[in-house]
Write a protein that holds these residues in place. Structure first.
Motif, PDB file in Angstrom:
ATOM      1  N   ARG A  98       0.836  -1.210   0.000  1.00 36.83           N
ATOM      2  CA  ARG A  98       0.000   0.000   0.000  1.00 36.83           C
ATOM      3  C   ARG A  98       0.866   1.253   0.000  1.00 36.83           C
ATOM      4  O   ARG A  98       0.565   2.231  -0.685  1.00 36.83           O
ATOM      5  N   SER A  99       1.950   1.211   0.769  1.00 36.95           N
ATOM      6  CA  SER A  99       2.867   2.354   0.826  1.00 36.95           C
ATOM      7  C   SER A  99       3.508   2.610  -0.532  1.00 36.95           C
ATOM      8  O   SER A  99       3.625   3.765  -0.974  1.00 36.95           O
ATOM      9  N   ALA A 100       3.934   1.525  -1.196  1.00 30.55           N
ATOM     10  CA  ALA A 100       4.544   1.659  -2.523  1.00 30.55           C
ATOM     11  C   ALA A 100       3.538   2.228  -3.516  1.00 30.55           C
ATOM     12  O   ALA A 100       3.867   3.067  -4.361  1.00 30.55           O
ATOM     13  N   TRP A 101       2.283   1.747  -3.391  1.00 33.06           N
ATOM     14  CA  TRP A 101       1.246   2.240  -4.290  1.00 33.06           C
ATOM     15  C   TRP A 101       0.993   3.731  -4.066  1.00 33.06           C
ATOM     16  O   TRP A 101       0.902   4.515  -5.025  1.00 33.06           O
ATOM     17  N   MET A 102       0.877   4.139  -2.807  1.00 32.93           N
ATOM     18  CA  MET A 102       0.640   5.550  -2.503  1.00 32.93           C
ATOM     19  C   MET A 102       1.801   6.411  -2.956  1.00 32.93           C
ATOM     20  O   MET A 102       1.619   7.537  -3.416  1.00 32.93           O
ATOM     21  N   ALA A 120      -8.703   3.103  -6.932  1.00 31.08           N
ATOM     22  CA  ALA A 120      -9.689   2.011  -6.933  1.00 31.08           C
ATOM     23  C   ALA A 120      -8.966   0.677  -6.944  1.00 31.08           C
ATOM     24  O   ALA A 120      -7.829   0.566  -7.419  1.00 31.08           O
ATOM     25  N   SER A 121      -9.647  -0.345  -6.419  1.00 30.35           N
ATOM     26  CA  SER A 121      -9.088  -1.700  -6.395  1.00 30.35           C
ATOM     27  C   SER A 121      -9.712  -2.538  -7.505  1.00 30.35           C
ATOM     28  O   SER A 121     -10.894  -2.388  -7.819  1.00 30.35           O
ATOM     29  N   ILE A 136     -13.629  -2.804 -11.307  1.00 32.83           N
ATOM     30  CA  ILE A 136     -13.062  -2.074 -10.169  1.00 32.83           C
ATOM     31  C   ILE A 136     -14.170  -1.693  -9.190  1.00 32.83           C
ATOM     32  O   ILE A 136     -15.354  -1.744  -9.528  1.00 32.83           O
ATOM     33  N   ASP A 137     -13.767  -1.299  -7.974  1.00 31.49           N
ATOM     34  CA  ASP A 137     -14.745  -1.047  -6.907  1.00 31.49           C
ATOM     35  C   ASP A 137     -15.103   0.423  -6.739  1.00 31.49           C
ATOM     36  O   ASP A 137     -15.347   0.886  -5.622  1.00 31.49           O
ATOM     37  N   ALA A 138     -15.166   1.182  -7.832  1.00 29.67           N
ATOM     38  CA  ALA A 138     -15.582   2.583  -7.774  1.00 29.67           C
ATOM     39  C   ALA A 138     -16.563   2.840  -8.912  1.00 29.67           C
ATOM     40  O   ALA A 138     -16.369   2.334 -10.021  1.00 29.67           O
ATOM     41  N   GLY A 139     -17.620   3.600  -8.601  1.00 29.10           N
ATOM     42  CA  GLY A 139     -18.631   3.873  -9.617  1.00 29.10           C
ATOM     43  C   GLY A 139     -19.196   5.268  -9.485  1.00 29.10           C
ATOM     44  O   GLY A 139     -18.521   6.191  -9.009  1.00 29.10           O
ATOM     45  N   THR A 140     -20.442   5.414  -9.892  1.00 29.91           N
ATOM     46  CA  THR A 140     -21.059   6.741  -9.893  1.00 29.91           C
ATOM     47  C   THR A 140     -21.110   7.360  -8.496  1.00 29.91           C
ATOM     48  O   THR A 140     -21.072   8.574  -8.348  1.00 29.91           O
ATOM     49  N   GLY A 141     -21.184   6.503  -7.477  1.00 35.88           N
ATOM     50  CA  GLY A 141     -21.214   7.014  -6.108  1.00 35.88           C
ATOM     51  C   GLY A 141     -19.953   7.770  -5.738  1.00 35.88           C
ATOM     52  O   GLY A 141     -19.963   8.622  -4.838  1.00 35.88           O
ATOM     53  N   ALA A 142     -18.853   7.485  -6.415  1.00 39.43           N
ATOM     54  CA  ALA A 142     -17.580   8.165  -6.156  1.00 39.43           C
ATOM     55  C   ALA A 142     -17.286   9.232  -7.214  1.00 39.43           C
ATOM     56  O   ALA A 142     -16.196   9.806  -7.238  1.00 39.43           O
ATOM     57  N   GLY A 143     -18.253   9.462  -8.107  1.00 36.88           N
ATOM     58  CA  GLY A 143     -18.070  10.484  -9.139  1.00 36.88           C
ATOM     59  C   GLY A 143     -17.472   9.964 -10.431  1.00 36.88           C
ATOM     60  O   GLY A 143     -17.075  10.755 -11.296  1.00 36.88           O
ATOM     61  N   VAL A 144     -17.423   8.660 -10.594  1.00 38.68           N
ATOM     62  CA  VAL A 144     -16.860   8.076 -11.811  1.00 38.68           C
ATOM     63  C   VAL A 144     -17.870   8.192 -12.953  1.00 38.68           C
ATOM     64  O   VAL A 144     -19.074   8.006 -12.758  1.00 38.68           O
ATOM     65  N   GLN A 145     -17.349   8.503 -14.147  1.00 38.88           N
ATOM     66  CA  GLN A 145     -18.196   8.640 -15.330  1.00 38.88           C
ATOM     67  C   GLN A 145     -17.647   7.797 -16.472  1.00 38.88           C
ATOM     68  O   GLN A 145     -16.484   7.383 -16.457  1.00 38.88           O
ATOM     69  N   LEU A 146     -18.504   7.556 -17.463  1.00 42.57           N
ATOM     70  CA  LEU A 146     -18.080   6.804 -18.636  1.00 42.57           C
ATOM     71  C   LEU A 146     -16.927   7.506 -19.350  1.00 42.57           C
ATOM     72  O   LEU A 146     -16.843   8.743 -19.365  1.00 42.57           O
ATOM     73  N   MET A 269      -5.708   3.848 -10.859  1.00 39.32           N
ATOM     74  CA  MET A 269      -6.128   5.225 -10.602  1.00 39.32           C
ATOM     75  C   MET A 269      -7.030   5.683 -11.740  1.00 39.32           C
ATOM     76  O   MET A 269      -6.724   5.454 -12.915  1.00 39.32           O
ATOM     77  N   ILE A 270      -8.128   6.313 -11.369  1.00 36.34           N
ATOM     78  CA  ILE A 270      -9.049   6.876 -12.355  1.00 36.34           C
ATOM     79  C   ILE A 270      -8.771   8.374 -12.434  1.00 36.34           C
ATOM     80  O   ILE A 270      -8.781   9.069 -11.406  1.00 36.34           O
ATOM     81  N   ILE A 271      -8.506   8.861 -13.637  1.00 37.18           N
ATOM     82  CA  ILE A 271      -8.313  10.301 -13.817  1.00 37.18           C
ATOM     83  C   ILE A 271      -9.683  10.918 -14.029  1.00 37.18           C
ATOM     84  O   ILE A 271     -10.313  10.739 -15.079  1.00 37.18           O
ATOM     85  N   THR A 272     -10.153  11.632 -13.016  1.00 35.44           N
ATOM     86  CA  THR A 272     -11.508  12.184 -13.062  1.00 35.44           C
ATOM     87  C   THR A 272     -11.556  13.553 -13.760  1.00 35.44           C
ATOM     88  O   THR A 272     -12.615  13.966 -14.216  1.00 35.44           O
ATOM     89  N   ASP A 273     -10.410  14.207 -13.841  1.00 34.05           N
ATOM     90  CA  ASP A 273     -10.367  15.504 -14.515  1.00 34.05           C
ATOM     91  C   ASP A 273      -8.923  15.856 -14.839  1.00 34.05           C
ATOM     92  O   ASP A 273      -7.995  15.454 -14.119  1.00 34.05           O
ATOM     93  N   TYR A 274      -8.724  16.580 -15.946  1.00 36.30           N
ATOM     94  CA  TYR A 274      -7.385  17.030 -16.340  1.00 36.30           C
ATOM     95  C   TYR A 274      -7.522  18.146 -17.373  1.00 36.30           C
ATOM     96  O   TYR A 274      -8.587  18.331 -17.961  1.00 36.30           O
ATOM     97  N   GLU A 275      -6.447  18.868 -17.564  1.00 31.88           N
ATOM     98  CA  GLU A 275      -6.450  19.942 -18.567  1.00 31.88           C
ATOM     99  C   GLU A 275      -6.244  19.350 -19.950  1.00 31.88           C
ATOM    100  O   GLU A 275      -5.279  18.587 -20.184  1.00 31.88           O
ATOM    101  N   ILE A 276      -7.143  19.688 -20.862  1.00 38.09           N
ATOM    102  CA  ILE A 276      -7.039  19.169 -22.222  1.00 38.09           C
ATOM    103  C   ILE A 276      -5.863  19.816 -22.918  1.00 38.09           C
ATOM    104  O   ILE A 276      -5.661  21.051 -22.864  1.00 38.09           O
ATOM    105  N   TYR A 277      -5.062  18.977 -23.578  1.00 36.93           N
ATOM    106  CA  TYR A 277      -3.856  19.482 -24.251  1.00 36.93           C
ATOM    107  C   TYR A 277      -4.225  20.237 -25.503  1.00 36.93           C
ATOM    108  O   TYR A 277      -5.019  19.789 -26.327  1.00 36.93           O
ATOM    109  N   VAL A 278      -3.637  21.412 -25.644  1.00 40.48           N
ATOM    110  CA  VAL A 278      -3.817  22.229 -26.841  1.00 40.48           C
ATOM    111  C   VAL A 278      -2.451  22.546 -27.405  1.00 40.48           C
ATOM    112  O   VAL A 278      -1.595  23.101 -26.696  1.00 40.48           O
ATOM    113  N   GLU A 279      -2.216  22.215 -28.659  1.00 38.94           N
ATOM    114  CA  GLU A 279      -0.881  22.399 -29.263  1.00 38.94           C
ATOM    115  C   GLU A 279      -0.625  23.864 -29.527  1.00 38.94           C
ATOM    116  O   GLU A 279      -1.504  24.604 -29.956  1.00 38.94           O
TER     117      GLU A 279
END
Length: 279
Positions: A98-102, A120-121, A136-146, A269-279
């Motif tokens: 767990r420490s290595a993962w964190m 998520a596991s 995995i054990d995370a879904g809409t309840g944790a804010g996960v989206q398609l 790890m689920i990336i729930t948000d990020y800055e969209i790359y613009v060239e």
């Protein structure tokens, strides 16, 4: 009753009784009591030895059972101690993992400060010759989206394709319907990494649409472009495994070994948000 007095046993017992009564008296009157005493000792000594042996045997028998009970208690105590140590060892290994993962989680967060991530596991996997889908054990309840990207510190795993309140399905990048905008880090030449039926079982995907003159070498690192896909720019897809020429298009035929080992994954790890790359 008369038959009893005629019995040989009665006569023998009577004679013995007389001997034990008369003989000591005779020896005593003659002042030879020591002779009788010695004779008695001679007769009794073997019996005393037998009695002593029997007593020692009984003592040893009792001691055996006493020590046996002690050994049973000691063995039970040792079993409990071993179980305790095994649990401590398991907890320590789990804590270390767990420490290595964190640590890897924080490292990735440091490299990509714009990422918002959720841990998520992996709770299940559908794996066959042409199927690599994780649960995995995370879904809409944790804010996960398609379509949210799923990664590890090693690289891209896939994207969310199904989900419920507390679970989600992750389609990995080796699946035939998967496609990731990609570029070769060394030369910056771009193409698309696509899943293929014949390659998925080996954790491979195909790097297509490269320029005909593309400079590609085995071992080149392949990253995500961030264009036209669900993945942020700069995530590791994998490393070039083979380089050839497509006999029909005469363009480079390249396979890429995915950085993430889907069969060994326990945490993602689920990336729930990020800055969209613009060239």
């Amino acid at each position: 009753m008369k038959q009893f007095f005629k019995n040989k046993f009665f006569y023998i017992m009577t004679v013995l009784a007389l001997l034990f009564t008369i003989v000591p008296t005779i020896f005593y009157s003659m002042g030879l009591t020591f002779v009788f005493r010695d004779a008695v000792c001679v007769l009794l000594t073997p019996m005393q030895k037998v009695f002593n042996y029997a007593t020692e045997a009984l003592d040893g028998f009792a001691a055996y059972f006493y020590k046996f009970d002690e050994l049973v208690e000691e063995n039970n105590a040792l079993r409990e101690r071993i179980a305790e140590l095994e649990k401590q060892n398991y907890d320590a290994a789990e804590l270390e993992e767990r420490s290595a993962w964190m640590s890897s989680f924080l490292e990735m967060k440091t490299q990509h400060t714009d990422f918002k991530m959720l841990s998520a596991s992996v709770t299940g996997r559908e794996s066959g010759n042409y199927s690599k889908i994780l649960t995995i054990d995370a879904g809409t309840g944790a804010g996960v989206q398609l379509n949210m990207p799923v990664v590890t510190s090693e690289g891209i795993v896939g994207q969310i394709t199904e989900l419920g309140y507390n679970w989600a399905k992750v389609t990995t990048i080796v699946e035939a319907q998967s496609a990731v905008g990609a570029y070769i880090e060394r030369t910056d030449e771009a193409g698309i990494c696509e899943g293929a039926f014949e390659l998925s079982a080996d954790g491979l995907c195909r790097l297509s649409y490269l320029p005909a003159e593309a400079d590609v070498k085995v071992g080149d690192r392949v990253l995500s472009t961030g264009f036209g896909s669900v993945y942020p720019r700069g995530l590791v897809i994998g490393y070039v495994e083979t380089v050839g020429i497509n006999e029909f298009t005469r363009s480079p035929d390249v396979t890429v070994k995915c950085a993430a080992d889907f069969s060994e994954l326990t945490q993602v790890m689920i990336i729930t948000d990020y800055e969209i790359y613009v060239e």
